[in-house]
Design a protein around this motif. Structure first.
Motif, PDB file in Angstrom:
ATOM      1  N   ARG A  24      -5.192  15.851 -56.303  1.00 16.75           N
ATOM      2  CA  ARG A  24      -6.226  16.049 -57.316  1.00 16.75           C
ATOM      3  C   ARG A  24      -7.114  14.816 -57.443  1.00 16.75           C
ATOM      4  N   GLN A  25      -6.542  13.622 -57.173  1.00 15.76           N
ATOM      5  CA  GLN A  25      -7.347  12.407 -57.237  1.00 15.76           C
ATOM      6  C   GLN A  25      -8.237  12.270 -55.998  1.00 15.76           C
ATOM      7  N   ASP A  28     -11.116  14.559 -56.783  1.00 16.38           N
ATOM      8  CA  ASP A  28     -12.048  13.911 -57.711  1.00 16.38           C
ATOM      9  C   ASP A  28     -12.963  12.938 -56.974  1.00 16.38           C
ATOM     10  N   ARG A  50     -14.474  21.583 -63.148  1.00 21.62           N
ATOM     11  CA  ARG A  50     -15.613  20.959 -62.467  1.00 21.62           C
ATOM     12  C   ARG A  50     -15.598  21.207 -60.964  1.00 21.62           C
ATOM     13  N   ALA A  51     -14.438  21.628 -60.426  1.00 18.61           N
ATOM     14  CA  ALA A  51     -14.326  21.833 -58.988  1.00 18.61           C
ATOM     15  C   ALA A  51     -14.597  23.267 -58.569  1.00 18.61           C
TER      16      ALA A  51
END
Length: 304
Positions: A24-25, A28, A50-51
């Motif tokens: 997930r990072q 981002d 947001r993804a």
């Protein structure tokens, strides 16, 4: 025609395990860089809002041949992370069997580059019987043999793993089969993700190699317990436990015998110096200190 500032077509990066702690990072970081992205997710609902409107989603497991066949079609670069499988029948099944369909899809679709999550220890005697690490290094060899350019991010233990030890926050005890005096590198997952995102966004590197992510300093478990105590403003003790106790604890939480033994073997190899063989360089030294991680991640998780 196009000028030097415009590419004919953006490179397509595929992210596996995009809702995992590291994945997930990575997601981002690549969203912030406005990269062209596709993700492979078992449960797309777990993706951040947001993804969802900015990435292409392939639903399913990236251990499934049909799923990776769809996911890697037209891909230039892949972020590869074999997810934890605590109930696997063997460490080989968790890493090699899971990764084999992807390697076949890399070759079939002409994927150029793969960045993978792996471990320290290649070439050391300790790595020959290091459980999860031994299987992870074999996975690296399999990926490299598929014909892609490959970079294995090689790490010691993660600071973030302490969040999985409920005794640290609830009972004030940090435990490990490792000696409390054995100093070794330890890194934050945010730094791993940063290194991965940088490689995924760079289409200039070739060949096969490793990229160590060692954090800024070597620490022992007693050092870490002391820092946690200072940050949380209450005593945190370190208690060394036997490999057998760790195995029993893992079995009690549903881990298979094979995977529990793989974890024990890895920790004993680390106690014998597995993570200390990699020389620290400016390139392998990453910025997040353990104290900073405790202040910014562990302390907010402390609800006591």
């Amino acid at each position: 025609m196009y000028d030097n500032d415009t590419q004919l077509e953006s490179l397509l990066i595929v992210i596996t395990a995009p809702t995992s702690q590291i994945g997930r990072q990575v997601l981002d970081g690549l969203l912030a860089a406005d990269e062209k992205l596709r993700v492979v997710a078992r449960d797309p609902a777990r993706l951040p809002d947001r993804a969802r409107n900015r990435v292409e989603i392939v639903q399913g497991s990236h251990g499934d041949p049909a799923v990776v066949d769809r996911a890697f079609a037209g891909a230039d670069t892949v972020f590869w992370l074999a997810p934890p499988n605590p109930r696997a029948d063997s460490v080989e099944a968790a890493y090699l069997d899971f990764t084999r369909p992807a390697c076949e899809a890399f070759a079939r679709h002409g994927v150029q580059r793969v960045v993978g999550i792996s471990a320290l220890g290649r070439g050391t005697p300790q790595a020959e019987h290091a459980g999860l690490v031994t299987a992870s290094l074999a996975m690296d060899d399999m990926i490299a043999s598929s014909g892609v350019h490959y970079r294995a991010l090689t790490m010691p233990s993660f600071m973030d793993n302490i969040l999985n030890q409920t005794d640290v926050l609830n009972s004030g005890v940090l435990t490990s089969p490792m000696s409390g005096e054995r100093s070794a590198p330890v890194c934050a997952t945010r730094d791993i993700a940063g290194a991965a995102a940088a490689l995924l966004g760079d289409d200039s590197w070739t060949g096969n190699g490793s990229v160590p992510v060692l954090g800024p300093e070597d620490l022992s478990f007693r050092d870490m317990a002391g820092i946690i105590s200072e940050v949380l403003a209450r005593p945190i003790d370190f208690q060394r436990i036997s490999g057998e106790t760790l195995r029993e604890n893992l079995n009690g939480h549903g881990m298979s015998e094979a995977m529990a033994q793989g974890m024990v073997d890895m920790m004993l190899a680390k106690n014998d110096g597995l993570d200390n063989a990699e020389p620290r360089t400016p390139e392998s030294t990453t910025p997040t200190s353990f104290r900073q991680w405790c202040e910014e991640v562990l302390k907010p998780a402390d609800t006591r």
